[in-house]
Motif scaffolding. Structure first.
Motif, short mmCIF file in Angstrom:
data_model
loop_
_atom_site.label_atom_id
_atom_site.label_comp_id
_atom_site.label_asym_id
_atom_site.label_seq_id
_atom_site.Cartn_x
_atom_site.Cartn_y
_atom_site.Cartn_z
N SER A 21 0.84 -1.20 0.00
CA SER A 21 0.00 0.00 0.00
C SER A 21 0.87 1.24 0.00
O SER A 21 1.98 1.23 0.54
N MET A 34 -0.54 7.08 -10.97
CA MET A 34 0.24 6.49 -9.88
C MET A 34 0.74 5.13 -10.32
O MET A 34 0.08 4.45 -11.13
N TRP A 36 3.65 1.62 -9.42
CA TRP A 36 4.65 0.89 -8.66
C TRP A 36 5.80 0.56 -9.59
O TRP A 36 5.60 0.06 -10.70
N SER A 50 0.90 0.51 -13.37
CA SER A 50 0.47 1.89 -13.22
C SER A 50 -1.04 1.97 -13.39
O SER A 50 -1.68 1.07 -13.97
N SER A 57 -5.28 0.75 -16.20
CA SER A 57 -4.10 0.14 -15.61
C SER A 57 -3.21 -0.46 -16.69
O SER A 57 -3.67 -0.82 -17.78
N VAL A 69 -3.15 -3.88 -9.58
CA VAL A 69 -2.99 -2.54 -9.04
C VAL A 69 -4.37 -1.89 -8.89
O VAL A 69 -5.26 -2.10 -9.73
N SER A 70 -4.55 -1.13 -7.82
CA SER A 70 -5.81 -0.43 -7.61
C SER A 70 -5.53 0.88 -6.88
O SER A 70 -4.50 1.01 -6.20
N ARG A 71 -6.46 1.82 -7.02
CA ARG A 71 -6.31 3.09 -6.33
C ARG A 71 -7.65 3.53 -5.77
O ARG A 71 -8.71 3.22 -6.31
N ASP A 73 -9.14 7.11 -4.66
CA ASP A 73 -8.98 8.56 -4.55
C ASP A 73 -9.97 9.05 -3.49
O ASP A 73 -11.11 9.39 -3.81
N LEU A 81 -2.86 3.85 -3.02
CA LEU A 81 -2.49 2.97 -4.13
C LEU A 81 -2.12 1.61 -3.56
O LEU A 81 -1.33 1.53 -2.62
N CYS A 98 6.66 3.43 -4.78
CA CYS A 98 5.43 4.08 -5.21
C CYS A 98 5.80 5.39 -5.91
O CYS A 98 6.74 6.09 -5.48
N TYR A 100 4.16 8.99 -7.84
CA TYR A 100 3.06 9.89 -8.17
C TYR A 100 3.53 10.82 -9.27
O TYR A 100 4.62 11.40 -9.16
#
Length: 119
Positions: A21, A34, A36, A50, A57, A69-71, A73, A81, A98, A100
């Motif tokens: 995370s 965002m 990784w 990403s 993604s 991957v997930s985000r 907001d 993330l 991570c 940004y």
């Protein structure tokens, strides 16, 4: 300024799972991609996965089908993330970072979290 704090790394056996995370905090964080990245000893840093602000993604071939991957907001000041890593392999051993990136605020990196896959 954007602050990124990663968590969730550790030691896992081959075939196991880990969830990373990253909490991004600042002002007006929306409309950013965002991602990784990871860097193994003696190798260059590489993109793992990403996700854009629109939810699109992208994955490295080496992790496609194993990582997700997930985000989230939460609001304009906080984004979470996540990276769900399944069926881990020794080749996944690396420091995971991570990232940004937005055209308005620029490019920021977290401090990294170690993932070690070993029996």
């Amino acid at each position: 300024q954007v602050q990124l704090v990663e968590s969730g790394g550790g030691l896992v056996q081959p075939g196991g799972s880990l969830r990373l995370s990253c909490v991004a905090s600042g002002r007006n964080l929306r409309s950013a991609t965002m991602a990784w990245h990871r860097q193994a000893p003696g190798k260059e840093r590489e993109l793992v996965a990403s996700v854009t602000s629109g939810g699109t993604s992208n994955y490295a071939d080496s992790v496609n089908g194993r990582f997700t991957v997930s985000r989230d907001d939460r609001d304009a000041a906080n984004i979470i993330l996540n990276l769900q890593m399944n069926n881990l392999e020794p080749e996944d051993t690396a420091v995971y970072y991570c990232r940004y990136n937005s055209r308005w605020l620029g490019d920021y990196w977290g401090q990294g979290t170690q993932v070690t896959v070993s029996s």
